[in-house]
Design a protein around this motif. Sequence first.
Motif, PDB file in Angstrom:
ATOM      1  N   ARG A 141       0.835  -1.193   0.000  1.00 14.21           N
ATOM      2  CA  ARG A 141       0.000   0.000   0.000  1.00 14.21           C
ATOM      3  C   ARG A 141       0.879   1.256   0.000  1.00 14.21           C
ATOM      4  O   ARG A 141       0.567   2.245  -0.661  1.00 14.21           O
ATOM      5  CB  ARG A 141      -0.904  -0.017   1.228  1.00 14.21           C
ATOM      6  N   ALA A 142       1.974   1.195   0.747  1.00 10.14           N
ATOM      7  CA  ALA A 142       2.899   2.327   0.778  1.00 10.14           C
ATOM      8  C   ALA A 142       3.467   2.581  -0.624  1.00 10.14           C
ATOM      9  O   ALA A 142       3.551   3.720  -1.076  1.00 10.14           O
ATOM     10  CB  ALA A 142       4.029   2.053   1.775  1.00 10.14           C
ATOM     11  N   ALA A 143       3.829   1.492  -1.315  1.00 14.30           N
ATOM     12  CA  ALA A 143       4.352   1.628  -2.681  1.00 14.30           C
ATOM     13  C   ALA A 143       3.306   2.307  -3.563  1.00 14.30           C
ATOM     14  O   ALA A 143       3.618   3.213  -4.339  1.00 14.30           O
ATOM     15  CB  ALA A 143       4.716   0.252  -3.242  1.00 14.30           C
ATOM     16  N   GLU A 144       2.066   1.885  -3.417  1.00 13.76           N
ATOM     17  CA  GLU A 144       0.956   2.453  -4.176  1.00 13.76           C
ATOM     18  C   GLU A 144       0.813   3.955  -3.899  1.00 13.76           C
ATOM     19  O   GLU A 144       0.667   4.757  -4.807  1.00 13.76           O
ATOM     20  CB  GLU A 144      -0.329   1.724  -3.775  1.00 13.76           C
ATOM     21  N   LEU A 145       0.857   4.307  -2.615  1.00 13.73           N
ATOM     22  CA  LEU A 145       0.731   5.706  -2.212  1.00 13.73           C
ATOM     23  C   LEU A 145       1.856   6.560  -2.788  1.00 13.73           C
ATOM     24  O   LEU A 145       1.639   7.684  -3.234  1.00 13.73           O
ATOM     25  CB  LEU A 145       0.743   5.820  -0.685  1.00 13.73           C
ATOM     26  N   VAL A 146       3.070   6.018  -2.773  1.00 16.84           N
ATOM     27  CA  VAL A 146       4.204   6.764  -3.307  1.00 16.84           C
ATOM     28  C   VAL A 146       4.052   6.913  -4.823  1.00 16.84           C
ATOM     29  O   VAL A 146       4.332   7.970  -5.383  1.00 16.84           O
ATOM     30  CB  VAL A 146       5.546   6.080  -2.953  1.00 16.84           C
ATOM     31  N   GLY A 165       1.710   5.374   8.495  1.00 15.12           N
ATOM     32  CA  GLY A 165       1.782   5.518   9.948  1.00 15.12           C
ATOM     33  C   GLY A 165       3.192   5.875  10.346  1.00 15.12           C
ATOM     34  O   GLY A 165       4.011   6.281   9.514  1.00 15.12           O
ATOM     35  N   GLU A 166       3.456   5.679  11.600  1.00 14.61           N
ATOM     36  CA  GLU A 166       4.771   5.957  12.161  1.00 14.61           C
ATOM     37  C   GLU A 166       5.912   5.327  11.334  1.00 14.61           C
ATOM     38  O   GLU A 166       6.833   6.016  10.894  1.00 14.61           O
ATOM     39  CB  GLU A 166       4.790   5.394  13.594  1.00 14.61           C
ATOM     40  N   GLY A 167       5.815   4.025  11.141  1.00 10.46           N
ATOM     41  CA  GLY A 167       6.899   3.269  10.512  1.00 10.46           C
ATOM     42  C   GLY A 167       7.179   3.709   9.085  1.00 10.46           C
ATOM     43  O   GLY A 167       8.323   3.997   8.710  1.00 10.46           O
ATOM     44  N   ILE A 168       6.131   3.752   8.264  1.00  2.81           N
ATOM     45  CA  ILE A 168       6.303   4.121   6.859  1.00  2.81           C
ATOM     46  C   ILE A 168       6.809   5.566   6.750  1.00  2.81           C
ATOM     47  O   ILE A 168       7.695   5.873   5.946  1.00  2.81           O
ATOM     48  CB  ILE A 168       4.974   3.972   6.099  1.00  2.81           C
ATOM     49  N   ALA A 169       6.247   6.443   7.567  1.00  5.20           N
ATOM     50  CA  ALA A 169       6.647   7.862   7.525  1.00  5.20           C
ATOM     51  C   ALA A 169       8.148   7.992   7.770  1.00  5.20           C
ATOM     52  O   ALA A 169       8.859   8.696   7.043  1.00  5.20           O
ATOM     53  CB  ALA A 169       5.861   8.665   8.562  1.00  5.20           C
ATOM     54  N   LYS A 170       8.625   7.300   8.784  1.00  4.17           N
ATOM     55  CA  LYS A 170      10.063   7.372   9.095  1.00  4.17           C
ATOM     56  C   LYS A 170      10.901   6.834   7.944  1.00  4.17           C
ATOM     57  O   LYS A 170      11.972   7.351   7.649  1.00  4.17           O
ATOM     58  CB  LYS A 170      10.361   6.597  10.386  1.00  4.17           C
ATOM     59  N   LYS A 171      10.401   5.781   7.312  1.00  7.35           N
ATOM     60  CA  LYS A 171      11.160   5.192   6.207  1.00  7.35           C
ATOM     61  C   LYS A 171      11.216   6.162   5.027  1.00  7.35           C
ATOM     62  O   LYS A 171      12.238   6.263   4.352  1.00  7.35           O
ATOM     63  CB  LYS A 171      10.540   3.856   5.806  1.00  7.35           C
ATOM     64  N   ILE A 172      10.118   6.858   4.778  1.00  9.97           N
ATOM     65  CA  ILE A 172      10.127   7.834   3.682  1.00  9.97           C
ATOM     66  C   ILE A 172      11.147   8.935   3.965  1.00  9.97           C
ATOM     67  O   ILE A 172      11.937   9.302   3.097  1.00  9.97           O
ATOM     68  CB  ILE A 172       8.717   8.438   3.479  1.00  9.97           C
ATOM     69  N   LEU A 173      11.148   9.415   5.193  1.00 12.17           N
ATOM     70  CA  LEU A 173      12.105  10.477   5.547  1.00 12.17           C
ATOM     71  C   LEU A 173      13.547   9.974   5.482  1.00 12.17           C
ATOM     72  O   LEU A 173      14.433  10.674   4.990  1.00 12.17           O
ATOM     73  CB  LEU A 173      11.796  11.010   6.950  1.00 12.17           C
ATOM     74  N   GLU A 174      13.739   8.758   5.962  1.00 13.64           N
ATOM     75  CA  GLU A 174      15.084   8.190   5.912  1.00 13.64           C
ATOM     76  C   GLU A 174      15.573   8.105   4.464  1.00 13.64           C
ATOM     77  O   GLU A 174      16.702   8.487   4.154  1.00 13.64           O
ATOM     78  CB  GLU A 174      15.095   6.788   6.545  1.00 13.64           C
ATOM     79  N   TYR A 175      14.674   7.651   3.594  1.00 15.07           N
ATOM     80  CA  TYR A 175      15.044   7.558   2.191  1.00 15.07           C
ATOM     81  C   TYR A 175      15.345   8.941   1.621  1.00 15.07           C
ATOM     82  O   TYR A 175      16.314   9.134   0.897  1.00 15.07           O
ATOM     83  CB  TYR A 175      13.928   6.896   1.387  1.00 15.07           C
ATOM     84  N   HIS A 183       1.298   9.693  -5.035  1.00 16.20           N
ATOM     85  CA  HIS A 183       1.554  11.015  -4.440  1.00 16.20           C
ATOM     86  C   HIS A 183       3.026  11.276  -4.161  1.00 16.20           C
ATOM     87  O   HIS A 183       3.357  12.114  -3.326  1.00 16.20           O
ATOM     88  CB  HIS A 183       0.787  11.154  -3.117  1.00 16.20           C
ATOM     89  N   GLY A 184       3.927  10.528  -4.825  1.00 18.21           N
ATOM     90  CA  GLY A 184       5.345  10.586  -4.497  1.00 18.21           C
ATOM     91  C   GLY A 184       5.930  11.991  -4.438  1.00 18.21           C
ATOM     92  O   GLY A 184       6.662  12.331  -3.510  1.00 18.21           O
ATOM     93  N   ARG A 198       1.846  11.454   8.077  1.00 19.04           N
ATOM     94  CA  ARG A 198       0.837  10.552   8.631  1.00 19.04           C
ATOM     95  C   ARG A 198      -0.583  10.989   8.307  1.00 19.04           C
ATOM     96  O   ARG A 198      -1.532  10.244   8.565  1.00 19.04           O
ATOM     97  CB  ARG A 198       1.017  10.413  10.145  1.00 19.04           C
ATOM     98  N   ARG A 199      -0.745  12.158   7.731  1.00 15.09           N
ATOM     99  CA  ARG A 199      -2.087  12.568   7.329  1.00 15.09           C
ATOM    100  C   ARG A 199      -2.616  11.696   6.200  1.00 15.09           C
ATOM    101  O   ARG A 199      -3.806  11.612   5.979  1.00 15.09           O
ATOM    102  CB  ARG A 199      -2.074  14.029   6.868  1.00 15.09           C
ATOM    103  N   TYR A 200      -1.690  11.080   5.445  1.00 14.55           N
ATOM    104  CA  TYR A 200      -2.127  10.197   4.375  1.00 14.55           C
ATOM    105  C   TYR A 200      -2.562   8.866   4.970  1.00 14.55           C
ATOM    106  O   TYR A 200      -1.819   8.261   5.754  1.00 14.55           O
ATOM    107  CB  TYR A 200      -0.998   9.962   3.369  1.00 14.55           C
ATOM    108  N   LYS A 201      -3.766   8.436   4.580  1.00 16.87           N
ATOM    109  CA  LYS A 201      -4.267   7.156   5.073  1.00 16.87           C
ATOM    110  C   LYS A 201      -3.404   6.030   4.508  1.00 16.87           C
ATOM    111  O   LYS A 201      -3.212   5.930   3.303  1.00 16.87           O
ATOM    112  CB  LYS A 201      -5.713   6.978   4.615  1.00 16.87           C
ATOM    113  N   GLY A 202      -2.861   5.239   5.417  1.00 17.00           N
ATOM    114  CA  GLY A 202      -1.979   4.160   4.994  1.00 17.00           C
ATOM    115  C   GLY A 202      -0.537   4.429   5.382  1.00 17.00           C
ATOM    116  O   GLY A 202       0.306   3.543   5.316  1.00 17.00           O
TER     117      GLY A 202
END
Length: 593
Positions: free
Chosen positions: A39-44, A67-77, A47-48, A61-65
């Motif tokens: 789902r994260a891949a889909e969202l990116v 959360g904490e974990g995915i958000a941190k991974k996006i920022l890390e990337y 809305h990438g 985290r305002r985007y549905k899907g």
Amino acid sequence: MGGAVTVSKVDELVRAFEEMAELSDIKGEVRFKVNAYHRAAELVREHGEELLKLDDVKELRRYKGIGEGIAKKILEYKHTGAISKLEELKEEIPVELISLLQVPNLGPKRAKLVYDELGVRTIEELQEAAEAHRLAELYGMGPKAEQNILEGIRHLRTTTGRLPLHQAHRIQEEIIAQMRERLPKLALSPAGSLRRMKETIGDIDILAAARDAAPVMEAFCALPGVERVLLRGDTKSSVQTVDGLQVDLRVVLPEEYGAALQYFTGSKDHNVRVREIAKKAGKKINEYGVFRVKDKRRLAGETEEEVYRALGMDCPPPEMRENRGEVEAALEGTLPTLVELADIRGDLHVHSEASDGIASLEEMRAAAEALGYRYLAITDHARNLRVANGLDRERLLRQVEEIRKLNAKGDSPVTLLSGSELNIGNEGELDYDDEVLSQLDVVVASVHGGFRQSREQVTRRILAAVRNPHVKIIAHPTGRLIGQRAPYEVDLATVMREAAESGTALELNAFPDRLDLNDENLMEARKLGVKVALGSDAHRREHLAFMYYGVATARRGWLGPEHLLNAMDLEELLEWLWRGRLDKDRKRAERKR
DNA sequence: GCCGTTTTCGGCCCGACTGTTTTCAGTCG
């Protein structure tokens, strides 16, 4: 020239989340975690650009899907260009294992098993292990499973992949016709990606309604084109046709027909959303109907409209069911009215024997008349496209004259429009001067060469054509040929903005190999207010019928008659074509000042 | 890993078919 292929940050991040999903799946993580990554891949993907602009977890985290974990991974990337969790996964499980998942009949569990027990990590090694009968010895597997995996590998290597829509469509019509011959009273419908009119088709899905499924299965599995039966159950069978295509047939009771059609049409993503909505409302939807959970009461099932209504939704046309916003629109009652074949008043891209077509003007006009058209634009290739017998200035002007005479006779409801398909040269130059172009009703311009030029150069060329006051349509704007040639590199967003501003239409070329713009491009064009021109690119009379696939693709792009030049009547179209040219001429003069 | 006008924990979309099993896991769509 900067012809290097550039993979964007967004694409990389999509890939990263997809790899995390696949690797977690093989690793044996719970399905929900795997789904979260998908789902994260889909969202990116969707809305990438926006996501990568954000800078803190809270906003993400305002985007549905997310959360904490995915958000941190996006920022890390974003900050480091890598995701440590993914690197860890790669150390645990070799990435090559992902390619094993392509093999039909081999999923994540068995991929892990053959890797752990046999050290298999590529398809070649898998094949060797199967041929040496080492797979059958593994726990939970036997000779059948081994055979199925070998079949899967063979299938993977022999089939050319997905079939273009028009070919699959023909095969499907044939199968349905043959079934009707054998069982005249049977209710049959196409389903799956073919009913959604996707541009390529992986397999053909057909739905039938009958009290007794057995004779239907019998007839289906014995059809002349069937090479072998892949699986055969009480209500569902799969066969492989002689041309290597898989066809699935599902049989349900008449009162379940709508629910089954909904379920079997998909897409998968659309259905998942619909089931979530049902669940939240205390209902359950499956291929047999919509049910209330507490007392299992049946709420709907006979028609699709009824099924969606039971969930508080309007019924989205099949072409829209891709989870691209249609679920929300169906809930809010804001589904757009899509264009239909009957809205189409004419064809705006047609060739005659004068260039590389095979029919005369009168023959093409008669074919257009048979389709109920009111106008037909003759757009033969222009001077510079020698390979297509492009018309030089004199031949073009003679054709303009011929068209005038044909129209003057007044013996056809179809008005011929004089036009040309110009070739956009390497520096954006066109085939004729303004004096010639000003005599044409419809000037189309398109790229026919230099496909490997840099994004900047191709974009510059096309923008030059967009800015020419006489050019009113950019044909096949991305140049792709489905299954044969990727689109050239072009900044389509900039082209669209400029086209919208200057009153230039972009084409949806309906020729089956092209379908260019594609569905996603069209959604973007719609958003930006770009007019779309449908053209069959016919080179013979029968090709005019390709408009059917053009309309289908327009529907996938959410287009209504108001977005299409072809839905205008003749007077309105001519006014649009000419008014725009005067506007553009003025702007060009202003730019020069 | 995500999420919440029924929940901050306990759920998360649904079912057919097959093969290898004595009750179900794996795969597919």
